[in-house]
Each structure stands twice: as structure tokens, then as C-alpha cells.
Design an enzyme around this catalytic site. Structure first.
Site, short mmCIF file in Angstrom:
data_model
loop_
_atom_site.label_atom_id
_atom_site.label_comp_id
_atom_site.label_asym_id
_atom_site.label_seq_id
_atom_site.Cartn_x
_atom_site.Cartn_y
_atom_site.Cartn_z
NE ARG A 71 48.97 -76.08 36.01
CZ ARG A 71 50.25 -75.79 35.70
NH1 ARG A 71 50.85 -74.75 36.23
NH2 ARG A 71 50.90 -76.55 34.85
CE LYS B 141 28.04 -75.20 49.35
NZ LYS B 141 28.87 -75.12 50.53
C1 LIG Z 1 30.14 -75.75 50.95
C2 LIG Z 1 31.06 -75.01 51.83
C3 LIG Z 1 32.46 -75.11 51.69
C4 LIG Z 1 33.10 -76.06 50.71
O1 LIG Z 1 32.89 -75.66 49.41
P1 LIG Z 1 32.81 -76.66 48.15
O2 LIG Z 1 32.51 -75.74 47.02
O3 LIG Z 1 31.74 -77.66 48.45
O4 LIG Z 1 34.16 -77.31 48.04
C5 LIG Z 1 33.24 -74.33 52.51
N1 LIG Z 1 32.71 -73.50 53.43
C6 LIG Z 1 31.37 -73.38 53.60
C7 LIG Z 1 30.84 -72.44 54.61
C8 LIG Z 1 30.51 -74.13 52.81
O5 LIG Z 1 29.18 -74.02 52.98
#
Ligand SMILES: *Cc1c(COP(=O)(O)O)cnc(C)c1O
Length: 385
Positions: A50, A199
Site C-alpha cells: 500500500r 480512458k
Molecule cells: C471517467 C472520468 C473520471 C472518473 O474516473 P474513473 O476511472 O471512472 O473513476 C473522472 N474524470 C473524467 C473527466 C472522466 O472522464
């Protein structure tokens, strides 16, 4: 010492890029929770995963270099990363957020942090005067996204950083839509950068993860403490997937953006399309600001069909592009903001914000652009009333 000067090379060789113990050209997945110690009371580099793990550390050093920050931190999701950053603040502090921040950012402030006395206010960060006027003594930070979801609203990074620093605010940018290849908020004066690595950074729709980069060593120490204390860390395998994703980030983003530019230009000419939101289009609001601070228009497009088209026929007509939440993967995805990502906003307010029932959000992948255009064309034509 670095023996290169371009970010494309950093993606491959940046941070800790080879294994310090074996020389393996990829830092291995150190799938371990703990580490053997020689004796008690010694000064050990690795003690518990951690607190620190070599695979995660390789990723953290890499993202810090890419964003031009002091230190990087990897988390189990973008929301865990944002939660760690918001944990820098305390009861009585207020955070300004731009009107189009990610729904989860709004939700964690509204439903979780408000219970601990950290408040927030939605502000139009495209209006610098309104932004500065919203700053009261209890305001301690601003969280922005540019371009922001789903209308690709552009915020001027340099101007927001300047105003923020004049009032001692911590300027925080969620750079998920752009990645460090296209835009580096720290270079424009921002203090903290956050990513949903789920993403573009992961890039293959196969990992949920988040990253934080800090500019000031003081913030680095505090985020390191919060990361270890609250524990939302990324695991070794997910850290490896992010490193692997980053290696191809430059080529992927170039292709993503090239495709998006072509598709946006095509959609603009289609009779069935009322409005196209894409920062790479010359007439787009904020186009100039965006191109001052980012390399290209990115790969997120939103567009609205005219009243002569039925949105309910559009989605099932797609044969190649997938209807799904999320974005940033190699495959193209579409979503319907009104019923999916922005469903929690009351309809009247949603329409006032420009998120109409006929709005479609497209995450452009790296397939062949003509194939994508053909699919969009037949689906639009097919949904004519
Ligand atoms: C998807 C997203 C998040 C959240 O991220 P997760 O990995 O789904 O927890 C935060 N900000 C933006 C701009 C996103 O597209």
C-alpha cells in the site's frame, strides 16, 4: 540525466523504465503485498505494497515526468485519485468547480465531502470575471476540466492559474480528455493534475485506474501521506497495464485526433446534423484558447441531430460503433448524454446547459476513419423520421 528532449521518447523511456534488479526492459509486475526485511529498525526501501510497490513506483515516476510535475501517484480509479486530492482540504473550505465537471466529481463533493463540511460551488470557468468574483475567503481550490464533457467547453488554463494564485487557491485540472501528450496543465501554472487513466492512458478499455501529479513538493508529501493513509492505490497489474498503455500514447492520440478531425468535418456537412462540438473546428467557441494550450482537438466529439431525425433509431442502427459508457479506448464508442452520463440532471436544466435529447457523444477510436464515417452516415440516414 535524461538523454532525450521530446515527450514521444519519454513515453517509452521516461521515469523508471527498466527493472533495477534484473535489467528487464519492462518493469515486471511485482505481485507482492510485502517484502522481506533483514533486521528490525532498518531503513528499508520497500515495506508494504500500500505504501510502495516497484511496478506502481515505475508508473508514478513516469506520469510525473510526462506532466512535468514533482511526483506522481497511482490509484485504483479516477474517482479514488480525485478523492485523495479533495482530501487535502478540511471543514470550512470551499472548492469551486467548473459547470461541466465529470458527474462523479460533482457527486463525491455533493454527497460525501459535504458531510465533512467541505463545500463546493459550480462556477462558469469560461467567464474569468465570474470566476474571480466567486472567490471568497473560504474558497481554497478550483477543479476544472478542459475540454469539458459533453459540450467540449474550453477553459483558459493560464488565466485560471493566474487568478487562482492571486487568491492562494490550489488550481486542479482533470486532464483525462487530453492526456499529457496533448496538454500539460502544470506548464500553464496548475498545481495538481488528475487523470482517469481508465480512458486514454490505459487506452484499451481494460483497466479502471487513476493518477495524480503534483507540482509542489509540499503537496507531493501530503498526497503521498493521503495515498498511504486512505489506501486507494492501484495494484501492480493495473500499474503495468497503464505503463503499457502509455508506451503507445503518442501514436494513439495522433491517430485518435486525426480521425476525430475528419469525422467532425464530415458531420458538419451532413444535413441531419444541427451542431457539432469539437475543439478542432475553426469556428468552435474557445478554439483559439484551446490551440494555445493543447496540441490538437483531441478525440471527443458531440453532435446534435436535427428534429427531422429520431435519436431512438440512431443508436441501434450503428453497426461498428458501440453504445457504451466510458471513452478513450482504441474502439469508437457513442453515448447518449441525456439518458446516460447526464441523466441525473433535471431535464429543464439539462436543456438549458445545451445537453438536449438529440445530443450524441462520440469517443473516436483508432479504426479507419472512412469506416467510422460510413457507419455514422448509414445510422444517421436510417434515423430520418
Ligand atoms: C471517467 C472520468 C473520471 C472518473 O474516473 P474513473 O476511472 O471512472 O473513476 C473522472 N474524470 C473524467 C473527466 C472522466 O472522464
Amino acid at each position: 540525466m535524461k538523454n532525450y528532449s521530446h515527450i514521444e521518447t519519454s513515453f517509452i523511456h521516461g521515469g523508471i523504465s527498466t527493472d533495477e534488479y534484473t535489467g528487464a526492459v519492462n518493469v515486471p509486475i511485482y505481485q507482492t503485498s510485502t517484502y522481506a526485511q533483514k533486521n528490525i529498525g532498518g531503513d528499508v526501501k520497500w515495506e508494504y505494497s500500500r505504501t510502495g510497490n516497484p511496478t506502481r513506483a515505475a508508473l508514478e515516476s513516469l506520469i510525473a515526468e510526462l506532466e512535468g510535475g514533482d511526483a506522481g501517484f497511482a490509484f485504483g480509479s479516477g474517482m479514488a485519485a480525485l478523492t485523495a486530492v479533495i482530501s487535502l482540504f478540511k471543514t470550512g473550505d470551499k472548492i469551486l468547480i467548473s459547470s461541466n465537471v465529470y458527474g462523479g466529481t460533482y457527486r463525491v463533493l455533493d454527497k460525501i465531502f459535504s458531510n465533512f463540511g467541505i463545500t463546493y460551488q459550480i462556477t462558469d470557468t469560461t467567464d474569468l470575471k465570474a470566476f474571480e468574483e466567486a472567490i471568497t475567503p473560504e474558497v481554497k481550490a478550483v477543479i476544472i476540466e478542459t475540454p469539458a464533457n459533453p459540450l467540449l467547453t474550453i477553459t483558459d488554463l493560464k488565466a485560471i492559474a493566474e487568478i487562482s494564485h492571486r487568491h492562494n487557491l490550489v488550481a486542479i485540472a482533470d486532464n483525462t480528455f487530453m492526456t499529457p501528450y496533448l496538454q500539460r496543465p502544470i506548464e500553464h501554472g496548475f498545481d495538481i493534475v488528475v487523470h482517469s487513466a481508465t480512458k486514454y492512458i490505459g487506452g484499451h478499455s481494460d483497466v479502471v485506474a487513476g493518477l495524480v501529479v503534483t507540482r509542489n513538493p509540499e503537496d507531493s508529501k501530503r498526497i503521498a501521506f493521503i495515498q498511504n493513509a486512505t489506501g486507494g492505490v492501484a495494484g501492480p497489474f493495473d500499474s503495468f497495464l497503464m505503463i503499457r498503455g502509455i508506451k503507445t500514447l503518442a501514436v494513439r492520440m495522433d491517430r485518435h485526433a486525426q480521425n476525430a478531425q475528419q469525422i467532425a468535418e464530415y458531420l458538419q456537412l451532413h444535413n441531419g446534423v444541427k451542431t457539432v462540438y469539437y475543439p478542432g473546428l475553426a469556428g468552435f467557441k474557445g478554439h483559439e484558447i484551446h490551440h494555445r494550450q493543447a496540441k490538437n482537438g483531441g478525440a471527443m466529439i458531440s453532435f446534435e441531430l436535427t428534429e427531422d431525425y429520431d435519436i431512438k433509431k440512431f443508436f441501434p442502427s450503428l453497426k461498428l460503433i458501440t453504445l457504451a459508457e466510458s471513452l478513450g479506448g482504441v474502439e469508437s464508442l457513442v453515448c447518449h448524454p441525456a439518458s446516460m452520463t447526464h441523466a441525473s440532471i433535471p431535464r429543464d436544466l439539462r436543456i438549458k446547459l445545451g445537453i438536449t435529447d438529440n445530443l450524441i457523444r462520440l469517443s473516436v477510436g483508432i479504426e479507419n476513419a472512412s469506416d467510422l464515417i460510413s457507419d455514422l452516415k448509414q445510422a444517421i440516414d436510417n434515423s430520418r423520421i
